[in-house]
Write a protein that holds these residues in place. Structure first.
Motif, mmCIF file in Angstrom:
data_model
loop_
_atom_site.group_PDB
_atom_site.id
_atom_site.type_symbol
_atom_site.label_atom_id
_atom_site.label_comp_id
_atom_site.label_asym_id
_atom_site.label_seq_id
_atom_site.Cartn_x
_atom_site.Cartn_y
_atom_site.Cartn_z
ATOM 1 N N ASN A 2 8.685 9.605 -28.840
ATOM 2 C CA ASN A 2 9.204 8.306 -28.470
ATOM 3 C C ASN A 2 8.105 7.279 -28.265
ATOM 4 O OD1 ASN A 2 11.841 9.300 -28.366
ATOM 5 N ND2 ASN A 2 11.447 10.216 -26.377
ATOM 6 N N HIS A 6 6.195 -0.146 -32.305
ATOM 7 C CA HIS A 6 6.872 -0.853 -33.379
ATOM 8 C C HIS A 6 8.074 -1.617 -32.830
ATOM 9 C CE1 HIS A 6 8.474 -1.773 -37.310
ATOM 10 N NE2 HIS A 6 9.623 -1.228 -36.961
ATOM 11 N N SER A 28 14.879 -0.205 -32.683
ATOM 12 C CA SER A 28 13.732 -0.369 -33.570
ATOM 13 C C SER A 28 12.397 -0.298 -32.835
ATOM 14 C CB SER A 28 13.825 -1.691 -34.333
ATOM 15 O OG SER A 28 13.790 -2.785 -33.430
ATOM 16 N N CYS A 30 11.440 2.225 -31.232
ATOM 17 C CA CYS A 30 11.035 3.631 -31.296
ATOM 18 C C CYS A 30 10.568 4.152 -29.942
ATOM 19 C CB CYS A 30 9.938 3.854 -32.345
ATOM 20 S SG CYS A 30 10.467 3.499 -34.028
ATOM 21 N N ASP A 31 11.082 3.590 -28.880
ATOM 22 C CA ASP A 31 10.688 4.008 -27.536
ATOM 23 C C ASP A 31 11.906 3.918 -26.637
ATOM 24 O OD1 ASP A 31 9.593 4.521 -25.093
ATOM 25 O OD2 ASP A 31 8.203 2.821 -25.090
ATOM 26 N N GLN A 108 18.073 7.202 -34.827
ATOM 27 C CA GLN A 108 16.784 7.130 -35.517
ATOM 28 C C GLN A 108 16.618 8.290 -36.491
ATOM 29 O OE1 GLN A 108 14.412 7.033 -32.006
ATOM 30 N NE2 GLN A 108 14.576 4.826 -31.721
ATOM 31 N N GLU A 113 14.075 7.096 -39.122
ATOM 32 C CA GLU A 113 13.219 6.122 -38.455
ATOM 33 C C GLU A 113 12.331 6.813 -37.432
ATOM 34 O OE1 GLU A 113 16.394 2.366 -38.521
ATOM 35 O OE2 GLU A 113 16.113 3.535 -36.698
ATOM 36 N N CYS A 114 11.231 6.168 -37.132
ATOM 37 C CA CYS A 114 10.364 6.531 -36.001
ATOM 38 C C CYS A 114 9.783 7.931 -36.115
ATOM 39 C CB CYS A 114 11.137 6.397 -34.683
ATOM 40 S SG CYS A 114 11.897 4.768 -34.448
#
Length: 217
Positions: A2, A6, A28, A30-31, A108, A113-114
Motif C-alpha cells: 500500500n 501516486h 488512485s 495506491c495507499d 486495484q 493497479e498499484c
C-alpha cells in the motif's frame, strides 16, 4: 503493497480546497492510509467490544497510515511470544485491514493497479479479521512464528502469515460496524444492518468521507 505516492498530489489538493474526499476518490493514491479516518471509526467500535487489541511491543514495528496495529487478542499474544523468543525487531507491512481498505485493494487488483496481483474481496481476507500479517524477512521469522501458531501462506505470497491456532471471523462484524456508522449519519438512506457485504454497502463505502464522518455534538 500500500506504499507509494501516486496520485497523492491530487488527493492533497482536494483536501486543501475543503472538499471532502470520498473513499472512491482515493483509489488512485495506491495507499489505503488515505481512508485512515474512516477505518479508525470502524475499528474503535470493535475495540470497545473487546474483539481487538492494539499490538504494542518495542520490537514490533508498524509504519504507515494504512497499517492498523490491531489483532485479535490470542493472535497478538502469540505474535509477541514469537518476537520475544527471537529477540529481534519484527517489521510488519500490513496487519489488520478494514473492509473499506480491502474494497480499495480488491478494486486495484481487478484493474491491475498499484502492483497488486491478487486480493480477496471484502470482508473475506484474514487481514479483515485481525488474524493475518505481512512481514519483512519472512524466511527468518517463519520457524519462530510457526512455533506460536502462525502459518506461512506459501511461496506465492511469501510475506503472509495467518494465525491458525484460534480466533473468530470478524469480517462480518466489521461490515456491521460500518453499516451502523453509515446509518447514524445517513438516516434518510439507511443500510440493512446485516453484516453482509453487498452492492448497497459497497456503494455507501464509495460515497463515505475518507477522513471519517464528522463527530456529532
Amino acid at each position: 503493497m500500500n506504499g507509494g505516492q501516486h496520485g497523492l498530489n491530487r488527493f492533497s489538493d482536494t483536501i486543501r480546497r475543503g472538499q471532502p474526499a470520498s473513499v472512491a476518490s482515493t483509489r488512485s493514491t495506491c495507499d489505503t492510509g488515505a481512508i485512515a479516518g474512516l477505518s479508525q471509526q470502524v475499528l474503535d467500535r470493535l475495540e470497545t467490544q473487546g474483539a481487538l487489541v492494539a499490538v504494542a511491543h518495542p520490537l514490533i514495528q508498524l509504519e504507515g497510515a494504512h497499517n492498523n496495529a490491531w489483532l485479535q487478542p490470542q493472535a497478538a499474544k502469540a505474535l509477541i511470544a514469537a518476537v520475544e523468543e527471537r529477540g529481534e525487531p519484527l517489521v510488519i507491512n500490513s496487519a489488520l485491514r478494514t473492509p473499506m481498505q480491502q474494497h480499495l485493494i480488491h478494486q486495484q487488483a481487478q484493474r491491475s493497479e498499484c502492483g497488486i496481483q491478487a486480493a480477496a474481496p471484502p470482508p473475506f481476507s484474514n487481514h479483515n479479521s485481525g488474524l493475518a500479517i505481512d512481514i519483512e524477512d519472512a524466511s527468518s521469522w517463519r520457524p519462530y512464528l510457526e512455533r506460536h501458531g502462525w502459518q506461512w501462506l506459501g511461496a506465492w505470497d511469501p510475506m503472509h502469515f495467518d494465525y491458525a491456532a484460534g480466533g473468530v471471523d470478524l469480517g462480518g462484524a466489521q461490515v456491521l460496524a460500518f453499516q451502523q456508522l453509515w446509518n447514524e449519519h445517513n438516516p434518510t438512506a439507511p443500510l440493512v444492518e446485516d453484516g453482509l457485504w453487498g452492492p448497497a454497502t459497497a456503494a455507501a463505502v464509495e460515497r463515505s468521507p475518507a477522513a471519517g464522518f464528522p463527530s456529532k455534538a
